[in-house]
Design a protein around this motif. Structure first.
Motif, PDB file in Angstrom:
ATOM      1  N   SER A 149      49.590  38.371  49.365  1.00 59.57           N
ATOM      2  CA  SER A 149      48.379  37.554  49.427  1.00 59.57           C
ATOM      3  C   SER A 149      47.332  38.098  48.456  1.00 59.57           C
ATOM      4  O   SER A 149      46.730  39.151  48.711  1.00 59.57           O
ATOM      5  CB  SER A 149      47.815  37.547  50.848  1.00 59.57           C
ATOM      6  OG  SER A 149      46.537  36.942  50.867  1.00 59.57           O
ATOM      7  N   PRO A 150      47.075  37.408  47.330  1.00 65.43           N
ATOM      8  CA  PRO A 150      46.076  37.924  46.386  1.00 65.43           C
ATOM      9  C   PRO A 150      44.670  37.931  46.973  1.00 65.43           C
ATOM     10  O   PRO A 150      43.852  38.791  46.650  1.00 65.43           O
ATOM     11  CB  PRO A 150      46.186  36.953  45.200  1.00 65.43           C
ATOM     12  CG  PRO A 150      46.800  35.715  45.755  1.00 65.43           C
ATOM     13  CD  PRO A 150      47.688  36.155  46.868  1.00 65.43           C
ATOM     14  N   GLU A 151      44.379  36.953  47.850  1.00 63.10           N
ATOM     15  CA  GLU A 151      43.051  36.907  48.452  1.00 63.10           C
ATOM     16  C   GLU A 151      42.786  38.151  49.293  1.00 63.10           C
ATOM     17  O   GLU A 151      41.690  38.735  49.252  1.00 63.10           O
ATOM     18  CB  GLU A 151      42.883  35.652  49.311  1.00 63.10           C
ATOM     19  CG  GLU A 151      42.914  34.350  48.540  1.00 63.10           C
ATOM     20  CD  GLU A 151      44.322  33.860  48.261  1.00 63.10           C
ATOM     21  OE1 GLU A 151      45.279  34.533  48.740  1.00 63.10           O
ATOM     22  OE2 GLU A 151      44.480  32.837  47.573  1.00 63.10           O
ATOM     23  N   ALA A 152      43.794  38.557  50.086  1.00 59.58           N
ATOM     24  CA  ALA A 152      43.615  39.738  50.930  1.00 59.58           C
ATOM     25  C   ALA A 152      43.369  40.983  50.088  1.00 59.58           C
ATOM     26  O   ALA A 152      42.471  41.790  50.387  1.00 59.58           O
ATOM     27  CB  ALA A 152      44.846  39.933  51.820  1.00 59.58           C
ATOM     28  N   TRP A 153      44.128  41.164  49.010  1.00 57.62           N
ATOM     29  CA  TRP A 153      43.926  42.326  48.142  1.00 57.62           C
ATOM     30  C   TRP A 153      42.562  42.273  47.467  1.00 57.62           C
ATOM     31  O   TRP A 153      41.884  43.306  47.327  1.00 57.62           O
ATOM     32  CB  TRP A 153      45.035  42.392  47.095  1.00 57.62           C
ATOM     33  CG  TRP A 153      46.350  42.871  47.614  1.00 57.62           C
ATOM     34  CD1 TRP A 153      47.479  42.128  47.847  1.00 57.62           C
ATOM     35  CD2 TRP A 153      46.691  44.208  47.991  1.00 57.62           C
ATOM     36  NE1 TRP A 153      48.482  42.905  48.341  1.00 57.62           N
ATOM     37  CE2 TRP A 153      48.038  44.195  48.442  1.00 57.62           C
ATOM     38  CE3 TRP A 153      45.990  45.407  47.997  1.00 57.62           C
ATOM     39  CZ2 TRP A 153      48.687  45.343  48.875  1.00 57.62           C
ATOM     40  CZ3 TRP A 153      46.640  46.556  48.439  1.00 57.62           C
ATOM     41  CH2 TRP A 153      47.964  46.512  48.864  1.00 57.62           C
ATOM     42  N   TYR A 154      42.151  41.073  47.023  1.00 53.64           N
ATOM     43  CA  TYR A 154      40.872  40.946  46.328  1.00 53.64           C
ATOM     44  C   TYR A 154      39.711  41.320  47.255  1.00 53.64           C
ATOM     45  O   TYR A 154      38.834  42.111  46.883  1.00 53.64           O
ATOM     46  CB  TYR A 154      40.708  39.511  45.814  1.00 53.64           C
ATOM     47  CG  TYR A 154      39.399  39.260  45.119  1.00 53.64           C
ATOM     48  CD1 TYR A 154      39.220  39.635  43.787  1.00 53.64           C
ATOM     49  CD2 TYR A 154      38.338  38.656  45.771  1.00 53.64           C
ATOM     50  CE1 TYR A 154      38.015  39.411  43.145  1.00 53.64           C
ATOM     51  CE2 TYR A 154      37.134  38.428  45.142  1.00 53.64           C
ATOM     52  CZ  TYR A 154      36.981  38.808  43.822  1.00 53.64           C
ATOM     53  OH  TYR A 154      35.772  38.591  43.196  1.00 53.64           O
ATOM     54  N   ALA A 172      43.470  48.115  44.696  1.00 52.28           N
ATOM     55  CA  ALA A 172      43.541  46.788  45.321  1.00 52.28           C
ATOM     56  C   ALA A 172      43.376  45.687  44.274  1.00 52.28           C
ATOM     57  O   ALA A 172      44.104  44.680  44.290  1.00 52.28           O
ATOM     58  CB  ALA A 172      42.456  46.663  46.392  1.00 52.28           C
ATOM     59  N   PHE A 173      42.434  45.865  43.344  1.00 51.54           N
ATOM     60  CA  PHE A 173      42.227  44.847  42.306  1.00 51.54           C
ATOM     61  C   PHE A 173      43.417  44.778  41.347  1.00 51.54           C
ATOM     62  O   PHE A 173      43.747  43.694  40.854  1.00 51.54           O
ATOM     63  CB  PHE A 173      40.941  45.135  41.530  1.00 51.54           C
ATOM     64  CG  PHE A 173      39.686  44.848  42.297  1.00 51.54           C
ATOM     65  CD1 PHE A 173      39.517  43.633  42.943  1.00 51.54           C
ATOM     66  CD2 PHE A 173      38.667  45.786  42.379  1.00 51.54           C
ATOM     67  CE1 PHE A 173      38.350  43.354  43.655  1.00 51.54           C
ATOM     68  CE2 PHE A 173      37.507  45.517  43.081  1.00 51.54           C
ATOM     69  CZ  PHE A 173      37.353  44.303  43.724  1.00 51.54           C
ATOM     70  N   LEU A 179      49.137  39.566  41.236  1.00 55.20           N
ATOM     71  CA  LEU A 179      49.525  38.407  42.047  1.00 55.20           C
ATOM     72  C   LEU A 179      48.864  37.118  41.572  1.00 55.20           C
ATOM     73  O   LEU A 179      49.374  36.032  41.838  1.00 55.20           O
ATOM     74  CB  LEU A 179      49.163  38.659  43.517  1.00 55.20           C
ATOM     75  CG  LEU A 179      49.964  39.759  44.221  1.00 55.20           C
ATOM     76  CD1 LEU A 179      49.366  40.071  45.583  1.00 55.20           C
ATOM     77  CD2 LEU A 179      51.429  39.351  44.365  1.00 55.20           C
ATOM     78  N   THR A 180      47.722  37.211  40.883  1.00 54.89           N
ATOM     79  CA  THR A 180      47.011  36.007  40.432  1.00 54.89           C
ATOM     80  C   THR A 180      47.302  35.654  38.980  1.00 54.89           C
ATOM     81  O   THR A 180      46.704  34.713  38.447  1.00 54.89           O
ATOM     82  CB  THR A 180      45.498  36.184  40.588  1.00 54.89           C
ATOM     83  OG1 THR A 180      45.072  37.326  39.824  1.00 54.89           O
ATOM     84  CG2 THR A 180      45.118  36.378  42.047  1.00 54.89           C
ATOM     85  N   GLY A 181      48.198  36.389  38.341  1.00 54.71           N
ATOM     86  CA  GLY A 181      48.443  36.105  36.932  1.00 54.71           C
ATOM     87  C   GLY A 181      47.309  36.582  36.042  1.00 54.71           C
ATOM     88  O   GLY A 181      47.023  35.977  35.013  1.00 54.71           O
ATOM     89  N   LEU A 214      37.194  38.303  29.120  1.00 53.38           N
ATOM     90  CA  LEU A 214      36.301  37.412  28.369  1.00 53.38           C
ATOM     91  C   LEU A 214      37.074  36.445  27.481  1.00 53.38           C
ATOM     92  O   LEU A 214      36.573  35.362  27.169  1.00 53.38           O
ATOM     93  CB  LEU A 214      35.322  38.239  27.536  1.00 53.38           C
ATOM     94  CG  LEU A 214      34.283  39.028  28.340  1.00 53.38           C
ATOM     95  CD1 LEU A 214      33.426  39.883  27.429  1.00 53.38           C
ATOM     96  CD2 LEU A 214      33.410  38.091  29.166  1.00 53.38           C
ATOM     97  N   LYS A 215      38.266  36.819  27.091  1.00 46.82           N
ATOM     98  CA  LYS A 215      39.095  35.876  26.342  1.00 46.82           C
ATOM     99  C   LYS A 215      39.507  34.720  27.234  1.00 46.82           C
ATOM    100  O   LYS A 215      39.537  33.560  26.822  1.00 46.82           O
ATOM    101  CB  LYS A 215      40.327  36.587  25.793  1.00 46.82           C
ATOM    102  CG  LYS A 215      41.226  35.683  24.950  1.00 46.82           C
ATOM    103  CD  LYS A 215      42.423  36.457  24.408  1.00 46.82           C
ATOM    104  CE  LYS A 215      43.323  35.557  23.562  1.00 46.82           C
ATOM    105  NZ  LYS A 215      44.499  36.293  23.036  1.00 46.82           N
ATOM    106  N   GLY A 216      39.811  35.025  28.488  1.00 46.07           N
ATOM    107  CA  GLY A 216      40.165  33.960  29.436  1.00 46.07           C
ATOM    108  C   GLY A 216      38.969  33.167  29.904  1.00 46.07           C
ATOM    109  O   GLY A 216      39.074  31.974  30.176  1.00 46.07           O
TER     110      GLY A 216
END
Length: 401
Positions: A149-154, A172-173, A179-181, A214-216
């Motif tokens: 779960s990326p939300e839980a880690w974030y 954690a980040f 997980l979020t690409g 910043l590129k993204g």
């Protein structure tokens, strides 16, 4: 979990009922079968008595036949309705064994594939935490129960940062980024955690993370703020001003951090002045880059359709080139009409400056949501040379489509 086990118990009772009903029906069928056997035995005994009396000459042939018929009718009357119960049964042992094995099998399968830990976690998260430590413990349980779960880690990383635990937050980040690409927002948070975990030392890894973020997303606020902090602490005050001005330009007008960032910009300018570099937000004499001056006003027909607090973004973008702004300033509708100046000091990205493009277009956008890329009303100029010195007129007069 009490209500969960109560519900499971009720379902088991229902399962028991389905399994035990055939056993109870079997007992009834057995009783009927026993009664039928007794009736048949009585019938046979009655026939034997009639035949004995006939042999003794007590009964005539006609009376014998009448007696047999009467005994047969009584047998049929006694056994009427019992024939339909002659069904095949497995006996008592199989249903009773199944009644015992079904709940055990179900419990074992639930332990293997079930999610009782997630049920408990959901119930726990439904209640407000009493402290930041309790929230941290819940999030740590969440990432154990749902490691993908990326939300839980974030949110665990954000909570660690609140507790001034940047090393754990960085881990954690990093997991959330994988997980979020590698979403820009997560990369910015990751870089910030690494920066504070490394005792505020800027490293190539941090530079790579912020560049990627910043590129993204050229407006990724955490990266812009972090780059400004790092530049200020390294006494690169021009760079700090540039990053923080870009950050202020994309923050909503009501954001409470705007005042602190603006204060940082003023301190950076003061430090430049102390070092003999007054007016550092403008190009030095003899090395002046292009500075476009534009007067922005709102069309009269739109004055009743906007609010004084709506954001106004004034920017220059390349006529032929990347779509992102080369230089940007942020105002409010209440500030209009206003004159602004756009130069390399207002660049959104260091590698995309006004001086790098010979021809640009001026744009002014009204955005109620504070979004520089999307709004309600817009005004555009004709393409013009980036070195133009004359004051340009720009009217916001069209729907932003």
């Amino acid at each position: 979990m009490t209500d969960f086990w109560l519900a499971a118990g009720l379902l088991l009772l229902v399962a028991f009922a389905f399994l035990l009903i055939p056993v109870l029906r079997g007992r009834k069928a057995q009783a009927e079968e026993d009664r039928t056997a007794l009736n048949v035995a009585l019938y046979q005994e009655r026939i034997a008595e009639l035949e004995g009396e006939h042999s003794a000459g007590v009964l005539s042939d006609a009376q014998l036949e009448a007696g047999r018929a009467e005994a047969a009718r009584e047998l049929l009357a006694d056994t009427e309705g019992a024939e339909g119960n002659g069904v095949t049964r497995l006996g008592r042992a199989v249903p009773l064994l199944a009644a015992l094995l079904v709940p055990l099998l179900g419990f074992g399968l639930y332990l293997h594939w079930g999610a009782s830990d997630k049920v408990a976690l959901t119930r726990e998260f439904a209640q407000m935490p009493r402290s930041i430590e309790e929230m941290t413990a819940r999030l740590e349980q969440a990432v154990k129960a749902q490691p993908d779960s990326p939300e839980a880690w974030y949110f665990l990383g954000r909570t660690y940062m609140t507790q001034e635990r940047p090393t754990e937050a960085a881990g954690a980040f990093e997991r959330a980024a994988a997980l979020t690409g590698r979403q820009p927002e997560v990369l910015g948070q990751w870089a910030q955690a690494l920066y504070f975990a490394g005792e505020r030392r800027w490293t190539p890894e941090l530079q790579a993370l912020t560049d990627e973020a910043l590129k993204g997303d050229p407006e990724e606020v955490t990266s812009l703020g972090l780059l400004g902090i790092a530049a200020f602490e390294e006494q690169r005050f021009k760079d700090a001003i540039g990053y923080w001005e870009r950050l202020v330009a994309v923050l909503p007008a009501e954001d409470p951090s705007r005042a602190a960032i603006q204060g940082g910009i003023e301190r950076a300018r003061a430090r430049l002045q102390e070092g003999g570099e007054a007016g550092a937000d403008k190009p030095a004499a003899g090395q002046a880059g292009p500075a476009l001056k534009v007067r922005v006003e709102l069309a009269a027909a739109l004055r009743d359709k906007v609010q004084p607090g709506d954001s106004v973004f004034v920017f220059a973008r390349a006529s032929s080139g990347p779509p992102m702004p080369l230089a940007v300033k942020r105002l409010r509708v209440a500030d209009l009409p206003a004159e602004v100046e756009l130069s390399d000091a207002d660049a959104m990205m260091p590698q995309l400056k006004l001086s790098a493009f010979p021809e640009v277009q001026l744009v002014a956008r009204v955005s109620r949501a504070g979004d520089a890329t999307n709004g309600e009303w817009i005004g555009r100029s004709e393409p013009l040379a980036s070195g133009t010195r004359e004051l340009q007129q720009l009217s916001i007069d069209s729907p932003d489509e």
